[in-house]
Structure formats: C-alpha cells, structure tokens
Scaffold this motif. Structure first.
Motif, PDB file in Angstrom:
ATOM      1  N   GLU A  62       0.841  -1.192   0.000  1.00 12.35           N
ATOM      2  CA  GLU A  62       0.000   0.000   0.000  1.00 12.35           C
ATOM      3  C   GLU A  62       0.875   1.241   0.000  1.00 12.35           C
ATOM      4  OE1 GLU A  62      -2.879  -0.046   3.089  1.00 12.35           O
ATOM      5  OE2 GLU A  62      -3.480  -2.115   2.665  1.00 12.35           O
ATOM      6  N   LEU A  63       0.656   2.091  -1.011  1.00  8.17           N
ATOM      7  CA  LEU A  63       1.411   3.328  -1.124  1.00  8.17           C
ATOM      8  C   LEU A  63       0.421   4.483  -1.059  1.00  8.17           C
ATOM      9  CD1 LEU A  63       4.415   4.007  -3.250  1.00  8.17           C
ATOM     10  CD2 LEU A  63       2.592   5.649  -3.362  1.00  8.17           C
ATOM     11  N   VAL A  64       0.615   5.370  -0.105  1.00 11.15           N
ATOM     12  CA  VAL A  64      -0.284   6.504   0.095  1.00 11.15           C
ATOM     13  C   VAL A  64       0.468   7.776  -0.280  1.00 11.15           C
ATOM     14  CG1 VAL A  64      -1.658   7.795   1.766  1.00 11.15           C
ATOM     15  CG2 VAL A  64      -1.492   5.305   1.943  1.00 11.15           C
ATOM     16  N   ILE A  65      -0.184   8.623  -1.091  1.00 13.57           N
ATOM     17  CA  ILE A  65       0.372   9.927  -1.445  1.00 13.57           C
ATOM     18  C   ILE A  65      -0.448  10.966  -0.688  1.00 13.57           C
ATOM     19  CG2 ILE A  65       0.912  11.516  -3.313  1.00 13.57           C
ATOM     20  CD1 ILE A  65       0.815   9.098  -5.205  1.00 13.57           C
ATOM     21  N   THR A  66       0.207  11.658   0.225  1.00 16.76           N
ATOM     22  CA  THR A  66      -0.519  12.613   1.061  1.00 16.76           C
ATOM     23  C   THR A  66      -0.660  13.955   0.348  1.00 16.76           C
ATOM     24  OG1 THR A  66       1.518  13.351   2.125  1.00 16.76           O
ATOM     25  CG2 THR A  66       0.338  11.513   3.159  1.00 16.76           C
ATOM     26  N   ALA A  67      -1.501  14.815   0.907  1.00 11.60           N
ATOM     27  CA  ALA A  67      -1.750  16.125   0.301  1.00 11.60           C
ATOM     28  C   ALA A  67      -0.527  17.032   0.379  1.00 11.60           C
ATOM     29  CB  ALA A  67      -2.942  16.794   0.979  1.00 11.60           C
ATOM     30  N   ASP A  68       0.309  16.835   1.413  1.00 12.67           N
ATOM     31  CA  ASP A  68       1.484  17.687   1.545  1.00 12.67           C
ATOM     32  C   ASP A  68       2.701  17.145   0.798  1.00 12.67           C
ATOM     33  OD1 ASP A  68       1.712  15.560   3.239  1.00 12.67           O
ATOM     34  OD2 ASP A  68       2.493  16.678   4.944  1.00 12.67           O
ATOM     35  N   LEU A 102       0.348  -3.528  -6.141  1.00 15.06           N
ATOM     36  CA  LEU A 102       0.641  -2.229  -5.559  1.00 15.06           C
ATOM     37  C   LEU A 102      -0.646  -1.414  -5.550  1.00 15.06           C
ATOM     38  CD1 LEU A 102       2.621  -0.036  -4.554  1.00 15.06           C
ATOM     39  CD2 LEU A 102       3.031   0.540  -6.940  1.00 15.06           C
ATOM     40  N   ILE A 103      -1.103  -1.044  -4.364  1.00  9.79           N
ATOM     41  CA  ILE A 103      -2.328  -0.266  -4.216  1.00  9.79           C
ATOM     42  C   ILE A 103      -1.942   1.176  -3.950  1.00  9.79           C
ATOM     43  CG2 ILE A 103      -4.438   0.049  -2.891  1.00  9.79           C
ATOM     44  CD1 ILE A 103      -4.320  -2.953  -2.249  1.00  9.79           C
ATOM     45  N   ILE A 104      -2.350   2.071  -4.860  1.00 13.40           N
ATOM     46  CA  ILE A 104      -1.995   3.491  -4.761  1.00 13.40           C
ATOM     47  C   ILE A 104      -3.215   4.257  -4.271  1.00 13.40           C
ATOM     48  CG2 ILE A 104      -1.187   5.507  -6.034  1.00 13.40           C
ATOM     49  CD1 ILE A 104      -0.075   3.491  -8.124  1.00 13.40           C
ATOM     50  N   THR A 105      -3.034   4.956  -3.157  1.00 13.60           N
ATOM     51  CA  THR A 105      -4.084   5.822  -2.628  1.00 13.60           C
ATOM     52  C   THR A 105      -3.538   7.234  -2.610  1.00 13.60           C
ATOM     53  OG1 THR A 105      -4.883   4.014  -1.235  1.00 13.60           O
ATOM     54  CG2 THR A 105      -5.656   6.222  -0.712  1.00 13.60           C
ATOM     55  N   ALA A 106      -4.132   8.107  -3.432  1.00 16.49           N
ATOM     56  CA  ALA A 106      -3.645   9.482  -3.528  1.00 16.49           C
ATOM     57  C   ALA A 106      -4.697  10.435  -3.000  1.00 16.49           C
ATOM     58  CB  ALA A 106      -3.306   9.823  -4.969  1.00 16.49           C
ATOM     59  N   ASP A 107      -4.232  11.439  -2.295  1.00 12.38           N
ATOM     60  CA  ASP A 107      -5.120  12.482  -1.815  1.00 12.38           C
ATOM     61  C   ASP A 107      -5.560  13.338  -3.005  1.00 12.38           C
ATOM     62  OD1 ASP A 107      -5.507  15.401  -0.601  1.00 12.38           O
ATOM     63  OD2 ASP A 107      -5.815  13.937   0.999  1.00 12.38           O
ATOM     64  N   ALA A 108      -6.730  13.933  -2.909  1.00 11.69           N
ATOM     65  CA  ALA A 108      -7.248  14.749  -4.003  1.00 11.69           C
ATOM     66  C   ALA A 108      -6.388  15.991  -4.239  1.00 11.69           C
ATOM     67  CB  ALA A 108      -8.693  15.158  -3.720  1.00 11.69           C
ATOM     68  N   SER A 110      -3.076  16.060  -3.967  1.00  7.82           N
ATOM     69  CA  SER A 110      -1.731  15.718  -4.432  1.00  7.82           C
ATOM     70  C   SER A 110      -1.634  15.945  -5.936  1.00  7.82           C
ATOM     71  CB  SER A 110      -1.386  14.271  -4.076  1.00  7.82           C
ATOM     72  OG  SER A 110      -2.284  13.391  -4.723  1.00  7.82           O
ATOM     73  N   SER A 111      -0.421  16.202  -6.392  1.00  9.86           N
ATOM     74  CA  SER A 111      -0.232  16.521  -7.810  1.00  9.86           C
ATOM     75  C   SER A 111      -0.147  15.240  -8.648  1.00  9.86           C
ATOM     76  CB  SER A 111       1.043  17.343  -8.000  1.00  9.86           C
ATOM     77  OG  SER A 111       2.176  16.554  -7.687  1.00  9.86           O
ATOM     78  N   TYR A 112      -0.461  15.402  -9.927  1.00 12.25           N
ATOM     79  CA  TYR A 112      -0.384  14.272 -10.851  1.00 12.25           C
ATOM     80  C   TYR A 112       1.060  13.818 -11.033  1.00 12.25           C
ATOM     81  CZ  TYR A 112      -5.175  15.415 -12.076  1.00 12.25           C
ATOM     82  OH  TYR A 112      -6.514  15.660 -12.023  1.00 12.25           O
TER      83      TYR A 112
END
Length: 140
Positions: A62-68, A102-108, A110-112
C-alpha cells in the motif's frame, strides 16, 4: 466586319443531370448495402469483496500519497519524493517479489506528477499489478 453586340441568352442551370447522378448513387447504395444485426459482447466483470483473507492482504503493498507531498509505503514515510527513493522503498517492501499488487491511494490535493513518479518506480521494478483506491472523507 460585325461590330454589333450579340444577344446573350439568359444563364440557366440545368439540374436534370445532377438529379440523375444523385438518383443513380442512391440506387447503388441501396442495392449494395447490407444490414446485419450484431450481438452485444458479453463481458464477465470481476467482483470485489472486502472479506479477503488476511494472507491476501499481507501480500499487497500500500502506497499513500498525502496532500502535503509525502509518500507512505506500508506505514513508513519516505524522506524525499524522488523516483530513486521510491524504487528503493518499494524494492525493500516487495523483497524482489514483483507479482505483489501495488495499491496506490492518492489524496485529491496531491499533484499528478507524484502519481506519475509512482508509475515510473513501478515500471523500473517490473510491477505490473497496480490498483487505485479512494478513501471517504472523514470531515465532509
């Protein structure tokens, strides 16, 4: 010598040949066209359940992309956002097993570009099973 003006006939457009040509084209298309009734494709769509065994959940990364702008892989925050750091972090977690999803969870927010870096890192490692998830907002 004749210097007299000659009488010019009124200009007329004869549409009869044009109508004949259009009529012949219409007949040609009507005779040569065939209509088939096509059947629809039957597609078996996958189903998802949330009651997967714990052994299957342990295999996922699990990979999380945070807003910051931070990456978090299975609970561990990476120091910087470079592709080389992502490759190193993913290779440590997968331990050479590139068949793990690989599960990608990105914050709204976060940049492309950050998501594209994850794609680049996954391509370098040979990870082909990618999934995107979204989480419900906790504070609407």
């Amino acid at each position: 010598m004749k210097f007299r003006r000659q009488k010019i006939d009124d200009v007329q457009i004869n549409l009869t040949p044009l109508i004949d040509v259009v009529f012949l084209l219409l007949i040609f298309f009507m005779v040569s066209t065939t209509f088939n009734q096509s059947t629809e494709l039957t597609i078996d769509l996958p189903t998802a359940t949330s009651d997967a065994p714990a052994s299957d959940r342990d295999k996922t990364v699990e990979l999380v992309i945070t807003a910051d702008g931070q990456y978090v892989i299975n609970g561990q925050t990476l120091i910087n956002e470079k592709v080389a750091t992502l490759v190193q972090g993913l290779s440590e977690v997968t331990q050479g097993d590139n068949t793990r999803p690989l599960i990608i969870t990105a914050d709204a927010q976060s940049s492309y570009e950050m998501v594209l870096r994850v794609y680049d890192a996954a391509a370098k490692l040979g990870i082909t099973k990618l999934a995107h998830t979204a989480q419900k907002e906790t504070n609407p």
